[in-house]
Design an enzyme around this catalytic site. Structure first.
Site, PDB file in Angstrom:
ATOM      1  N   TYR A 157      51.765  34.049  26.269  1.00  0.00           N
ATOM      2  CA  TYR A 157      51.145  33.188  27.279  1.00  0.00           C
ATOM      3  C   TYR A 157      52.044  31.967  27.404  1.00  0.00           C
ATOM      4  O   TYR A 157      52.346  31.327  26.387  1.00  0.00           O
ATOM      5  CB  TYR A 157      49.753  32.725  26.835  1.00  0.00           C
ATOM      6  CG  TYR A 157      48.670  33.812  26.825  1.00  0.00           C
ATOM      7  CD1 TYR A 157      47.788  33.923  27.890  1.00  0.00           C
ATOM      8  CD2 TYR A 157      48.525  34.679  25.752  1.00  0.00           C
ATOM      9  CE1 TYR A 157      46.779  34.887  27.891  1.00  0.00           C
ATOM     10  CE2 TYR A 157      47.518  35.652  25.746  1.00  0.00           C
ATOM     11  CZ  TYR A 157      46.653  35.745  26.819  1.00  0.00           C
ATOM     12  OH  TYR A 157      45.664  36.697  26.818  1.00  0.00           O
ATOM     13  N   HIS A 177      47.175  44.436  17.849  1.00  0.00           N
ATOM     14  CA  HIS A 177      47.965  43.205  17.721  1.00  0.00           C
ATOM     15  C   HIS A 177      47.294  42.236  16.750  1.00  0.00           C
ATOM     16  O   HIS A 177      46.086  42.026  16.813  1.00  0.00           O
ATOM     17  CB  HIS A 177      48.109  42.525  19.087  1.00  0.00           C
ATOM     18  CG  HIS A 177      49.090  43.210  19.991  1.00  0.00           C
ATOM     19  ND1 HIS A 177      49.574  42.659  21.147  1.00  0.00           N
ATOM     20  CD2 HIS A 177      49.690  44.424  19.884  1.00  0.00           C
ATOM     21  CE1 HIS A 177      50.430  43.489  21.711  1.00  0.00           C
ATOM     22  NE2 HIS A 177      50.519  44.570  20.974  1.00  0.00           N
ATOM     23  N   TYR A 219      39.225  34.251  20.878  1.00  0.00           N
ATOM     24  CA  TYR A 219      40.137  35.195  21.546  1.00  0.00           C
ATOM     25  C   TYR A 219      39.889  36.630  21.081  1.00  0.00           C
ATOM     26  O   TYR A 219      39.882  37.550  21.886  1.00  0.00           O
ATOM     27  CB  TYR A 219      41.596  34.794  21.299  1.00  0.00           C
ATOM     28  CG  TYR A 219      42.589  35.613  22.094  1.00  0.00           C
ATOM     29  CD1 TYR A 219      42.833  35.342  23.437  1.00  0.00           C
ATOM     30  CD2 TYR A 219      43.272  36.685  21.514  1.00  0.00           C
ATOM     31  CE1 TYR A 219      43.730  36.106  24.177  1.00  0.00           C
ATOM     32  CE2 TYR A 219      44.165  37.452  22.238  1.00  0.00           C
ATOM     33  CZ  TYR A 219      44.393  37.150  23.573  1.00  0.00           C
ATOM     34  OH  TYR A 219      45.275  37.915  24.301  1.00  0.00           O
ATOM     35  N   PRO A 243      40.850  35.264  34.191  1.00  0.00           N
ATOM     36  CA  PRO A 243      41.377  36.271  33.260  1.00  0.00           C
ATOM     37  C   PRO A 243      42.095  35.700  32.037  1.00  0.00           C
ATOM     38  O   PRO A 243      42.431  36.456  31.124  1.00  0.00           O
ATOM     39  CB  PRO A 243      42.352  37.067  34.140  1.00  0.00           C
ATOM     40  CG  PRO A 243      42.705  36.161  35.254  1.00  0.00           C
ATOM     41  CD  PRO A 243      41.512  35.305  35.499  1.00  0.00           C
ATOM     42  N   LYS A 301      38.632  38.062  28.672  1.00  0.00           N
ATOM     43  CA  LYS A 301      37.244  38.252  28.230  1.00  0.00           C
ATOM     44  C   LYS A 301      36.416  39.158  29.158  1.00  0.00           C
ATOM     45  O   LYS A 301      35.362  39.650  28.760  1.00  0.00           O
ATOM     46  CB  LYS A 301      36.517  36.895  28.143  1.00  0.00           C
ATOM     47  CG  LYS A 301      36.999  35.983  27.061  1.00  0.00           C
ATOM     48  CD  LYS A 301      36.595  36.470  25.705  1.00  0.00           C
ATOM     49  CE  LYS A 301      37.801  36.585  24.817  1.00  0.00           C
ATOM     50  NZ  LYS A 301      37.610  37.289  23.584  1.00  0.00           N
TER      51      LYS A 301
HETATM   52  P1  FAD Z   1      33.817  46.559  38.142  1.00  0.00           P
HETATM   53  O1  FAD Z   1      34.952  47.082  37.340  1.00  0.00           O
HETATM   54  O2  FAD Z   1      34.103  45.626  39.257  1.00  0.00           O
HETATM   55  O3  FAD Z   1      33.018  47.807  38.680  1.00  0.00           O
HETATM   56  C1  FAD Z   1      32.023  47.700  39.667  1.00  0.00           C
HETATM   57  C2  FAD Z   1      31.949  49.001  40.442  1.00  0.00           C
HETATM   58  O4  FAD Z   1      30.876  48.935  41.374  1.00  0.00           O
HETATM   59  C3  FAD Z   1      33.206  49.259  41.245  1.00  0.00           C
HETATM   60  O5  FAD Z   1      33.668  50.554  40.985  1.00  0.00           O
HETATM   61  C4  FAD Z   1      32.760  49.076  42.690  1.00  0.00           C
HETATM   62  O6  FAD Z   1      33.494  49.911  43.583  1.00  0.00           O
HETATM   63  C5  FAD Z   1      31.305  49.467  42.609  1.00  0.00           C
HETATM   64  N1  FAD Z   1      30.475  48.888  43.670  1.00  0.00           N
HETATM   65  C6  FAD Z   1      30.529  47.643  44.198  1.00  0.00           C
HETATM   66  N2  FAD Z   1      29.591  47.468  45.129  1.00  0.00           N
HETATM   67  C7  FAD Z   1      28.914  48.625  45.219  1.00  0.00           C
HETATM   68  C8  FAD Z   1      27.826  49.063  46.010  1.00  0.00           C
HETATM   69  N3  FAD Z   1      27.261  48.253  46.904  1.00  0.00           N
HETATM   70  N4  FAD Z   1      27.384  50.328  45.851  1.00  0.00           N
HETATM   71  C9  FAD Z   1      27.948  51.149  44.937  1.00  0.00           C
HETATM   72  N5  FAD Z   1      28.990  50.797  44.156  1.00  0.00           N
HETATM   73  C10 FAD Z   1      29.463  49.546  44.280  1.00  0.00           C
HETATM   74  N6  FAD Z   1      39.713  41.081  33.071  1.00  0.00           N
HETATM   75  C11 FAD Z   1      40.510  40.816  32.068  1.00  0.00           C
HETATM   76  O7  FAD Z   1      40.013  40.640  30.964  1.00  0.00           O
HETATM   77  N7  FAD Z   1      41.868  40.751  32.252  1.00  0.00           N
HETATM   78  C12 FAD Z   1      42.455  40.978  33.482  1.00  0.00           C
HETATM   79  O8  FAD Z   1      43.657  40.923  33.616  1.00  0.00           O
HETATM   80  C13 FAD Z   1      41.634  41.226  34.553  1.00  0.00           C
HETATM   81  N8  FAD Z   1      42.155  41.433  35.783  1.00  0.00           N
HETATM   82  C14 FAD Z   1      41.305  41.649  36.821  1.00  0.00           C
HETATM   83  C15 FAD Z   1      41.811  41.822  38.101  1.00  0.00           C
HETATM   84  C16 FAD Z   1      40.962  42.037  39.189  1.00  0.00           C
HETATM   85  C17 FAD Z   1      41.540  42.204  40.587  1.00  0.00           C
HETATM   86  C18 FAD Z   1      39.558  42.069  38.981  1.00  0.00           C
HETATM   87  C19 FAD Z   1      38.602  42.287  40.140  1.00  0.00           C
HETATM   88  C20 FAD Z   1      39.060  41.920  37.691  1.00  0.00           C
HETATM   89  C21 FAD Z   1      39.921  41.707  36.608  1.00  0.00           C
HETATM   90  N9  FAD Z   1      39.431  41.537  35.314  1.00  0.00           N
HETATM   91  C22 FAD Z   1      40.246  41.288  34.306  1.00  0.00           C
HETATM   92  C23 FAD Z   1      38.038  41.618  35.001  1.00  0.00           C
HETATM   93  C24 FAD Z   1      37.642  42.993  34.489  1.00  0.00           C
HETATM   94  O9  FAD Z   1      38.432  43.968  35.088  1.00  0.00           O
HETATM   95  C25 FAD Z   1      36.189  43.144  34.808  1.00  0.00           C
HETATM   96  O10 FAD Z   1      35.488  42.198  34.014  1.00  0.00           O
HETATM   97  C26 FAD Z   1      35.620  44.541  34.590  1.00  0.00           C
HETATM   98  O11 FAD Z   1      36.185  45.433  35.520  1.00  0.00           O
HETATM   99  C27 FAD Z   1      34.111  44.512  34.738  1.00  0.00           C
HETATM  100  O12 FAD Z   1      33.611  45.800  34.830  1.00  0.00           O
HETATM  101  P2  FAD Z   1      32.346  46.128  35.713  1.00  0.00           P
HETATM  102  O13 FAD Z   1      32.114  47.583  35.523  1.00  0.00           O
HETATM  103  O14 FAD Z   1      31.261  45.173  35.394  1.00  0.00           O
HETATM  104  O15 FAD Z   1      32.763  45.809  37.210  1.00  0.00           O
HETATM  105  C1  DHB Z   2      46.043  41.060  30.294  1.00  0.00           C
HETATM  106  C2  DHB Z   2      45.263  40.337  31.119  1.00  0.00           C
HETATM  107  C3  DHB Z   2      44.758  39.135  30.700  1.00  0.00           C
HETATM  108  O1  DHB Z   2      43.979  38.413  31.498  1.00  0.00           O
HETATM  109  C4  DHB Z   2      45.061  38.634  29.462  1.00  0.00           C
HETATM  110  O2  DHB Z   2      44.572  37.417  29.086  1.00  0.00           O
HETATM  111  C5  DHB Z   2      45.824  39.355  28.623  1.00  0.00           C
HETATM  112  C6  DHB Z   2      46.325  40.587  29.041  1.00  0.00           C
HETATM  113  C7  DHB Z   2      46.586  42.363  30.735  1.00  0.00           C
HETATM  114  O3  DHB Z   2      46.348  42.742  31.890  1.00  0.00           O
HETATM  115  O4  DHB Z   2      47.260  43.016  29.951  1.00  0.00           O
END
Ligand code: FAD
Ligand code: DHB
Length: 391
Positions: free
Chosen positions: A202, A75, A386, A294, A298
Site C-alpha cells: 500500500y 500472507h 486488517y 476498498p 473489508k
Molecule cells: P454483490 O457482489 O454486489 O452481489 C450482489 C448481486 O445481486 C449481484 O450479482 C447483482 O447482479 C445482483 N442484483 C442486484 N440487484 C438485483 C436485483 N434487483 N434483482 C436480482 N439481482 C440483483 N472489496 C474489497 O474488499 N476489495 C476490493 O478491491 C473491492 N473491489 C470492488 C470493486 C467493485 C467495482 C465493487 C462493486 C465492489 C468491490 N469490493 C471490493 C467490494 C466487494 O466486492 C463486495 O463487498 C462484495 O462483492 C459483496 O458481496 P455481495 O454478494 O453482498 O454483493
Molecule cells: C485488493 C483490494 C483491496 O481493496 C485491498 O485493500 C487489497 C487487495 C485486491 O483486489 O487484491
C-alpha cells in the site's frame, strides 16, 4: 403467472447470496436465489482479493474451501510505504494472517458447490419486487424469459448489493442512511505479470495512493487513485504502469514488471451504512446493507460474516424455534459493521490524496504512518483490524 414456494427467498448471487444458500442447504433449509445478471457476467466480475482467517473458516464450514486451501496465498505481513519510506507490518507476531484469493475464484467455487448440491439459482431474472415483507408470508415477484412468477417465502434475504431492490423495500421513515462519498476513485488493472513483492504494498504518495496486490504468483492486481470523472479509455496500459511506478518506492518500482491488462475498471469510493438491517421478514446482508471504501479489503469479509450470522439465526429459527438471533441480527451485525467502517475510513484517510490537502494535512498523514511503523500498540491495533483476528 407461475407460483412456487421456498423457505428463504434470496435476491442476488454475489458471494453473500451464494454462501447463504449453501449454508442453509447444509442445514436442510430450502432457498431460491434470484439473480438479475447472467451466470457468465457474475463470474466475470473482478473485485476483492483478501480474505480474513475468520472468512476462510466460514468458507471451510460451507464446504467451499478445497481450492482456496490449495491455491490461496497466505500472507503474514503487509508493506505500507510513504514516499520512499517502506515499512512492513508483521502479522506473525500476533499469530495472524490473511489469504489472498480472488472474489472471482470464490464465486466460481460457490457456484460449483451450489450446482453440486442441486441448489436453485435463477439467472437473468428481471423486475424483482418484494411483497408483504411485514407479513408472515412475504413473496418475491419477478419476470423470467417473459413469464411472470410469484415465489412465496417465509423469509427474504436481500443480498443484492448496493444498487439492489431489497433495501428500497424498507419504508423511508424507517430506513436511516449514514454515508460518506469520497472525491476520488480507484483505477484497477489485472495483468499476467508477477507481483512486485511477495506481500501487498500500500503506497501513500504525493501523486496519490497506489496498491500492488496479486491473484497468484504470476498474476498482479494493481490500483492507482484516480479522479472520479476519469474515463478508463483515457488510461492506456502504459499510462497506468507509468503512474503506478511513479507512486511506488524506488526499490519496488525497479521490480515492477508490466504487461497487457486483462481487465481495467474504475470504482468510486464510498462509506455507507443502512439501518436497520431487518424489516419484518426481510434481512439485508453484504453490500445491500453497507459499503466500505476498498482500502482495508473489508467488503467481502464483512459480507461473509453477515451471512454466517444470518444463516445461524435462520437455522436456530427452523431447528429450535428460537428467534433471539433473528431479533438480534441487526443490532449485532451493525456493531461489527461500524468497526470495519471505522477502520476502512481511517485507512482511506491516511493513504489518499484529498483535493485541497494542505501541508498540515499531509504532516498528519505522515505522522499516522510513522506511528504505525514505530509503535507496537498501533501495529497490534492495525493487525487486529486488517486481519480480523481478535488479539
Ligand atoms: P454483490 O457482489 O454486489 O452481489 C450482489 C448481486 O445481486 C449481484 O450479482 C447483482 O447482479 C445482483 N442484483 C442486484 N440487484 C438485483 C436485483 N434487483 N434483482 C436480482 N439481482 C440483483 N472489496 C474489497 O474488499 N476489495 C476490493 O478491491 C473491492 N473491489 C470492488 C470493486 C467493485 C467495482 C465493487 C462493486 C465492489 C468491490 N469490493 C471490493 C467490494 C466487494 O466486492 C463486495 O463487498 C462484495 O462483492 C459483496 O458481496 P455481495 O454478494 O453482498 O454483493
Ligand atoms: C485488493 C483490494 C483491496 O481493496 C485491498 O485493500 C487489497 C487487495 C485486491 O483486489 O487484491
Amino acid at each position: 403467472m407461475s407460483a412456487s414456494r421456498t423457505q428463504v427467498g434470496i435476491i442476488g448471487s454475489g458471494p453473500s447470496g451464494l454462501l447463504l444458500s449453501q449454508l442453509l442447504q447444509l442445514a436442510g433449509i430450502d432457498s431460491v436465489v434470484l439473480e438479475r445478471r447472467s451466470r457468465d457476467y457474475v463470474l466475470g466480475r473482478v473485485r476483492a482479493g483478501v480474505l480474513e482467517q475468520g472468512t476462510v473458516a466460514i468458507l471451510r464450514r460451507a464446504g467451499v474451501a478445497e481450492r482456496l486451501d490449495r491455491e490461496g496465498l497466505v500472507h503474514h505481513g503487509v508493506e505500507i510505504a510513504a514516499g520512499e519510506e517502506r515499512r512492513r507490518v508483521d502479522f506473525s507476531a500476533h499469530a495472524a494472517s490473511v489469504t489472498v484469493y480472488g472474489q472471482t475464484e470464490l464465486t466460481k467455487d460457490l457456484m460449483h458447490a451450489r450446482d453440486a448440491l442441486g441448489g436453485t439459482l435463477l439467472f437473468e431474472v428481471d423486475e424483482v419486487a418484494l411483497e408483504g415483507v411485514e407479513s408472515e408470508r412475504p413473496a418475491l415477484r419477478y419476470r423470467r424469459a417473459g413469464v411472470e412468477h410469484r415465489l412465496e417465502c417465509e423469509f427474504i434475504a436481500g443480498c443484492d448489493g448496493f444498487h439492489g431492490a431489497s433495501r428500497k423495500a424498507i419504508p423511508p421513515n424507517v430506513l436511516k442512511i449514514h454515508e460518506r462519498v469520497y472525491p476520488f476513485g480507484w483505477l484497477g488493472v489485472l495483468a499476467e505479470v508477477p507481483p512486485v513483492s511477495p506481500e501487498l504494498v500500500y503506497a501513500s504518495h504525493e501523486r496519490g495512493f497506489a496498491l500492488c496486490s496479486m491473484r497468484s504468483l504470476v498474476r498482479s492486481r494493481c490500483y492507482v487513485q484516480c479522479a472520479l470523472d476519469d474515463d478508463v479509455a483515457a488510461w492506456s496500459d502504459d499510462r497506468f504502469w507509468d503512474e503506478l511506478r511513479a507512486r511506488l518506492p524506488e526499490a519496488a518500482a525497479a521490480r515492477l514488471q508490466t504487461g497487457r491488462s486483462l481487465e481495467k475498471s474504475i470504482a468510486p469510493l464510498r462509506s455507507f451504512v443502512a439501518e436497520p438491517l431487518r424489516y419484518g421478514r426481510l434481512f439485508l446482508a453484504g453490500d445491500a446493507a453497507h459499503i466500505v471504501p476498498p482500502t482495508g479489503a473489508k467488503g467481502l469479509n464483512l459480507a461473509v460474516r453477515d451471512v454466517q450470522q444470518l444463516a445461524d439465526a435462520l437455522i436456530a429459527h427452523y431447528s429450535e424455534g428460537q428467534d433471539d438471533l433473528l431479533d438480534a441480527y441487526s443490532a449485532t451485525a451493525l456493531r461489527r459493521i461500524w468497526r470495519a467502517e471505522r477502520f476502512s475510513a481511517w485507512l482511506t484517510s491516511v493513504l489518499h490524496k484529498f483535493p485541497g490537502r494542505t501541508s498540515f494535512d499531509r504532516g498528519i498523514q505522515l505522522a499516522e504512518l510513522d506511528e504505525l511503523a514505530s509503535s507496537a500498540a498501533a501495529q497490534a491495533a492495525f493487525v487486529e483490524s486488517y486481519t480480523g483476528t481478535p488479539l
